[in-house]
Design a protein around this motif. Structure first.
Motif, PDB file in Angstrom:
ATOM      1  N   SER A   1       0.840  -1.207   0.000  1.00  0.00           N
ATOM      2  CA  SER A   1       0.000   0.000   0.000  1.00  0.00           C
ATOM      3  C   SER A   1       0.875   1.256   0.000  1.00  0.00           C
ATOM      4  N   THR A   2       0.318   2.376  -0.508  1.00  0.00           N
ATOM      5  CA  THR A   2       1.048   3.645  -0.415  1.00  0.00           C
ATOM      6  C   THR A   2       0.891   4.200   0.997  1.00  0.00           C
ATOM      7  N   GLN A   3      -0.026   3.635   1.767  1.00  0.00           N
ATOM      8  CA  GLN A   3      -0.199   4.070   3.151  1.00  0.00           C
ATOM      9  C   GLN A   3       0.968   3.527   3.968  1.00  0.00           C
ATOM     10  N   PRO A   4       1.503   4.300   4.911  1.00  0.00           N
ATOM     11  CA  PRO A   4       2.594   3.783   5.740  1.00  0.00           C
ATOM     12  C   PRO A   4       2.078   2.723   6.698  1.00  0.00           C
ATOM     13  N   SER A   5       2.941   1.790   7.039  1.00  0.00           N
ATOM     14  CA  SER A   5       2.554   0.816   8.070  1.00  0.00           C
ATOM     15  C   SER A   5       2.952   1.324   9.450  1.00  0.00           C
ATOM     16  N   ILE A   6       4.061   2.108   9.482  1.00  0.00           N
ATOM     17  CA  ILE A   6       4.551   2.622  10.764  1.00  0.00           C
ATOM     18  C   ILE A   6       5.044   4.045  10.554  1.00  0.00           C
ATOM     19  N   ILE A   7       4.746   4.918  11.508  1.00  0.00           N
ATOM     20  CA  ILE A   7       5.284   6.283  11.498  1.00  0.00           C
ATOM     21  C   ILE A   7       5.998   6.528  12.821  1.00  0.00           C
ATOM     22  N   LEU A   8       7.297   6.807  12.730  1.00  0.00           N
ATOM     23  CA  LEU A   8       8.084   7.083  13.929  1.00  0.00           C
ATOM     24  C   LEU A   8       8.126   8.592  14.132  1.00  0.00           C
ATOM     25  N   LEU A   9       7.500   9.066  15.204  1.00  0.00           N
ATOM     26  CA  LEU A   9       7.450  10.504  15.498  1.00  0.00           C
ATOM     27  C   LEU A   9       8.575  10.843  16.482  1.00  0.00           C
ATOM     28  N   PHE A  10       9.672  11.381  15.936  1.00  0.00           N
ATOM     29  CA  PHE A  10      10.833  11.712  16.756  1.00  0.00           C
ATOM     30  C   PHE A  10      10.754  13.158  17.247  1.00  0.00           C
ATOM     31  N   SER A  11      11.201  13.351  18.485  1.00  0.00           N
ATOM     32  CA  SER A  11      11.381  14.714  19.004  1.00  0.00           C
ATOM     33  C   SER A  11      12.594  14.709  19.934  1.00  0.00           C
TER      34      SER A  11
END
Ligand SMILES: Nc1ncnc2c1ncn2[C@@H]1O[C@H](COP(=O)(O)OP(=O)(O)O)[C@@H](O)[C@H]1O
Ligand SMILES: C[C@@](O)(CCOP(=O)(O)OP(=O)(O)O)CC(=O)O
Length: 211
Positions: free
Chosen positions: A11-21
């Motif tokens: 899919s073009t949808q991400p499977s995981i998004i890592l939100l770094f800060s």
């Protein structure tokens, strides 16, 4: 960990998004570069919320975009005014920079390397529920100073640097004070967490990995 463990999403949808800060000079770019290389460019891309901001700001003010992306004094000279302009845009539309940052992303795993505000984190959680992993990069002020950080009033005591100091449940915290072995163990643990969450995400969203 071998990247073969990670399924390739169709899919073009991400499977995981890592939100770094993390605070300035805590090592966000350093750590995210290492993780992206471990996951490979085919599987993982680094997306910066500050990139579309700096691109438009550079255009509006006839500045060098590449230097604004860098880590030197040039960027610092314009940081306060970029913050001001960026917050004005977010007040009009909190997802403005988020949408621009992900516009051309195609890999299954996204790293957002520079979340700074609760509105950034909330936007991704609302747009991609169950796919976000919040990661905090931390380093002591001594370590950050050794990397060139100096406290700046109006920046280090403002939302840009403090917006995620409270009321955020981080899924993982990386202590990045320079010990390579300590960092390596944390990166392995984080990669394991990513793998398990990706498997959950595939199941939850019923996306079959390529054979
Ligand atoms: N674990 C590390 N080992 C060696 N150098 C590091 C490490 N973490 C950060 N650095 C260096 O410290 C400086 C600041 O790191 P950077 O990732 O740019 O911080 P941030 O993106 O959080 O402002 C860079 O020169 C980077 O290469
Ligand atoms: C105006 C900014 O987007 C500038 C961010 O530039 P960088 O992301 O390069 O900053 P560090 O890597 O933490 O030093 C900050 C904001 O509040 O939007």
């Amino acid at each position: 960990m071998n990247v073969e463990h990670f399924t390739t999403m169709t899919s073009t949808q991400p499977s995981i998004i890592l939100l770094f800060s993390g605070k300035r000079k805590s090592g966000k770019d350093y750590v995210t570069d290492v993780i992206q290389k471990r996951l490979t460019a085919e599987m993982c891309c680094i997306l910066r919320l500050s990139a579309p901001l700096k691109q438009q700001y550079a255009k509006d003010h006839s500045l060098d975009y590449e230097q604004l992306l860098g880590s030197g004094q040039y960027k610092e000279s314009y940081r306060a005014d970029m913050i001001r302009w960026g917050e004005m845009k977010r007040q009009q539309d909190s997802g403005f920079f988020c949408r621009l940052a992900i516009k051309h992303a195609t890999q299954p795993i996204w790293i957002i390397s520079d979340c700074r505000r609760m509105s950034d984190v909330q936007w991704f959680h609302e747009e991609f529920p169950d796919r976000c992993i919040c990661v905090r990069v931390e380093a002591s002020e001594q370590t950050r100073s050794q990397r060139g950080w100096r406290f700046a009033t109006g920046i280090d005591d403002a939302e840009s640097e403090c917006g995620l100091d409270e009321a955020v449940k981080f899924d993982y915290i990386i202590r990045n004070d320079g010990a390579d072995d300590v960092l390596e163990k944390q990166l392995e643990d984080l990669l394991s967490l990513i793998k398990s969450r990706e498997e959950e995400s595939n199941t939850l969203h019923n996306i079959k990995p390529e054979k």
